[in-house]
Design an enzyme around this catalytic site. Structure first.
Site, mmCIF file in Angstrom:
data_model
loop_
_atom_site.group_PDB
_atom_site.id
_atom_site.type_symbol
_atom_site.label_atom_id
_atom_site.label_comp_id
_atom_site.label_asym_id
_atom_site.label_seq_id
_atom_site.Cartn_x
_atom_site.Cartn_y
_atom_site.Cartn_z
ATOM 1 C CD GLU A 142 1.634 0.850 3.778
ATOM 2 O OE1 GLU A 142 1.881 2.074 3.549
ATOM 3 O OE2 GLU A 142 0.789 0.210 3.156
ATOM 4 C CG ASP A 179 3.834 -4.243 -2.482
ATOM 5 O OD1 ASP A 179 4.982 -4.734 -2.450
ATOM 6 O OD2 ASP A 179 3.617 -3.058 -2.761
ATOM 7 C CG HIS A 236 0.687 -1.234 -3.543
ATOM 8 N ND1 HIS A 236 1.585 -1.419 -2.502
ATOM 9 C CD2 HIS A 236 -0.192 -0.300 -3.106
ATOM 10 C CE1 HIS A 236 1.249 -0.635 -1.494
ATOM 11 N NE2 HIS A 236 0.170 0.052 -1.839
ATOM 12 C CD GLU A 244 -5.354 7.460 -0.133
ATOM 13 O OE1 GLU A 244 -4.703 6.625 0.509
ATOM 14 O OE2 GLU A 244 -6.368 7.193 -0.786
HETATM 15 N N1 SAH Z 1 -1.700 -1.744 8.351
HETATM 16 C C1 SAH Z 1 -2.431 -2.385 7.262
HETATM 17 C C2 SAH Z 1 -3.271 -1.409 6.456
HETATM 18 C C3 SAH Z 1 -2.516 -0.250 5.827
HETATM 19 S S1 SAH Z 1 -3.560 0.790 4.809
HETATM 20 C C4 SAH Z 1 -1.448 -3.134 6.384
HETATM 21 O O1 SAH Z 1 -0.268 -2.852 6.474
HETATM 22 O O2 SAH Z 1 -1.862 -3.966 5.595
HETATM 23 C C5 SAH Z 1 -3.901 2.139 5.883
HETATM 24 C C6 SAH Z 1 -5.107 1.935 6.791
HETATM 25 O O3 SAH Z 1 -5.186 3.059 7.625
HETATM 26 C C7 SAH Z 1 -6.445 1.849 6.071
HETATM 27 O O4 SAH Z 1 -7.090 0.660 6.477
HETATM 28 C C8 SAH Z 1 -7.205 3.083 6.525
HETATM 29 O O5 SAH Z 1 -8.599 2.831 6.701
HETATM 30 C C9 SAH Z 1 -6.545 3.386 7.864
HETATM 31 N N2 SAH Z 1 -6.583 4.802 8.289
HETATM 32 C C10 SAH Z 1 -6.326 5.893 7.520
HETATM 33 N N3 SAH Z 1 -6.431 7.021 8.231
HETATM 34 C C11 SAH Z 1 -6.782 6.653 9.494
HETATM 35 C C12 SAH Z 1 -7.058 7.379 10.690
HETATM 36 N N4 SAH Z 1 -6.989 8.718 10.712
HETATM 37 N N5 SAH Z 1 -7.390 6.681 11.805
HETATM 38 C C13 SAH Z 1 -7.458 5.321 11.765
HETATM 39 N N6 SAH Z 1 -7.214 4.580 10.668
HETATM 40 C C14 SAH Z 1 -6.874 5.221 9.533
#
Ligand code: SAH
Length: 330
Positions: free
Chosen positions: A121, A28, A270, A130
């Site tokens: 993100e 994306d 997305h 979420e």
């Molecule tokens: N920063 C990456 C992934 C973004 S998706 C990018 O930009 O491509 C969000 C990520 O946050 C997911 O991998 C999920 O597993 C993680 N995540 C969600 N809640 C979390 C929490 N409470 N502590 C640590 N990681 C978390």
């Protein structure tokens, strides 16, 4: 079953290595390129700074920060993607700058007491699905230095209305008559689930209304629940079948304002848009107004789900009505 929601498989879904989802996010380009540009074009903001990457996934945002000279980056990821991030950091020669920490933000310990920058993100469908924003706010309150910066630092939710007769007929009204039988009890359920899909710009019937802005640096976690009024003005004579929500995010601390929108008039992402079908078909004439309010809150039992209450009314030449509908993003 009724009780099985995102909360049950959220963390799991990442540890099963949902490669396609992760790839979809990386590909994306509206999303990932914006973060890259924010960091590369504002390297002066990152140089020699300590950065916390909240939910690092593959570590992509941490790598961007390391590349422009961050002093140290803590990449926190709760799923087993953290093990991959660890390898990726090593293979790209950044082990001395990026520390990958596997665990939930709410449970891990950082080796430092303060960070200069938080990058994340966290945005879900309908912005809030979420509920990861609360994780970012938690990190902010625990570690962000006074005057520190959060990327992105602003988010806003918008609403508009669309004509969508064909799709509504095909997906919702279908249940009224299935091979001659009345299955409208399923219709009732299906209309209560907002649909994540791409809306064509020529479906838009009214103007767009800003529902809610979020100031990530100053808001508190309670602000993810809100009620906002709206007034949508028709731009042509048409029928309204659904309301459509979408968001944008901004990085206002950049040299020049940067950000992106997930709206139907912008390049598709997305996140697509979120479509809330109405019980009624609203006939609206150009200049007439559909008024109402939208209440949004995390579900009490499963805070990763979002409850939405939509009230709308219309007092037009061809249509007078008033109704309340309940939706749940799950
Ligand atoms: N920063 C990456 C992934 C973004 S998706 C990018 O930009 O491509 C969000 C990520 O946050 C997911 O991998 C999920 O597993 C993680 N995540 C969600 N809640 C979390 C929490 N409470 N502590 C640590 N990681 C978390």
């Amino acid at each position: 079953g009724d009780d099985k929601t995102s909360a049950d498989y959220y963390f799991d879904s990442y540890s099963h290595f949902d490669f396609l989802l992760i790839q979809e996010m990386l590909k994306d380009v509206v999303r990932t390129k914006t973060y890259q540009n924010v960091i590369y074009k504002n390297s002066f903001l990152f140089k020699d700074k300590v950065v916390l990457d909240v939910g690092a996934g593959t570590g992509i945002l941490s790598l961007f920060c390391a590349k422009v000279g961050a002093k140290h980056v803590y990449a926190v990821e709760c799923s087993s993607m953290a093990d991959m991030a660890q390898q990726i950091v090593m293979q790209n020669g950044f082990s001395n700058v990026i520390s990958v920490l596997k665990g939930k933000i709410e449970e891990i310990e950082l080796p430092v007491s303060e960070v200069d920058i938080i990058i994340s993100e966290w945005m879900g469908y309908f912005l809030l699905y979420e509920n990861m924003l609360n994780t970012v706010l938690y990190a902010r309150d625990k570690w962000l230095v006074r005057g520190g910066v959060i990327f992105p630092d602003k988010a806003a939710l918008y609403l508009t209305a669309i004509e969508d007769a064909d799709y509504k007929e095909d997906k919702i009204e279908f249940w009224n008559n299935v091979y001659g039988f009345d299955m409208s009890c399923i219709r009732k359920l299906s209309i209560s689930e907002p649909l994540v899909d791409v809306v064509e710009r020529n479906q838009i019937v009214t103007d767009c209304q800003l529902l809610k802005t979020m100031d990530i640096c100053n808001m508190d976690s309670g602000d993810v629940s809100f009620t906002a009024p709206f007034k949508l003005v028709a731009e042509r004579d048409d029928y309204i079948h659904a309301l459509v929500a979408y968001f944008d995010v901004s990085f206002t601390k950049c040299h020049k304002l940067m950000g992106f929108s997930t709206g139907p008039k912008s390049r598709a992402t997305h996140w697509k848009q979120t479509v809330l079908y109405l019980e009624d078909v609203v006939s609206i004439c150009k200049g007439e107004v559909l008024t109402g309010s939208m209440s949004v809150s995390p579900n009490k039992k499963n805070p990763r789900d979002v409850d939405i209450i939509l009230k709308y009314s219309m007092n037009g030449r061809h249509c007078q009505l008033s109704r309340t509908q309940h939706y749940r993003m799950r």
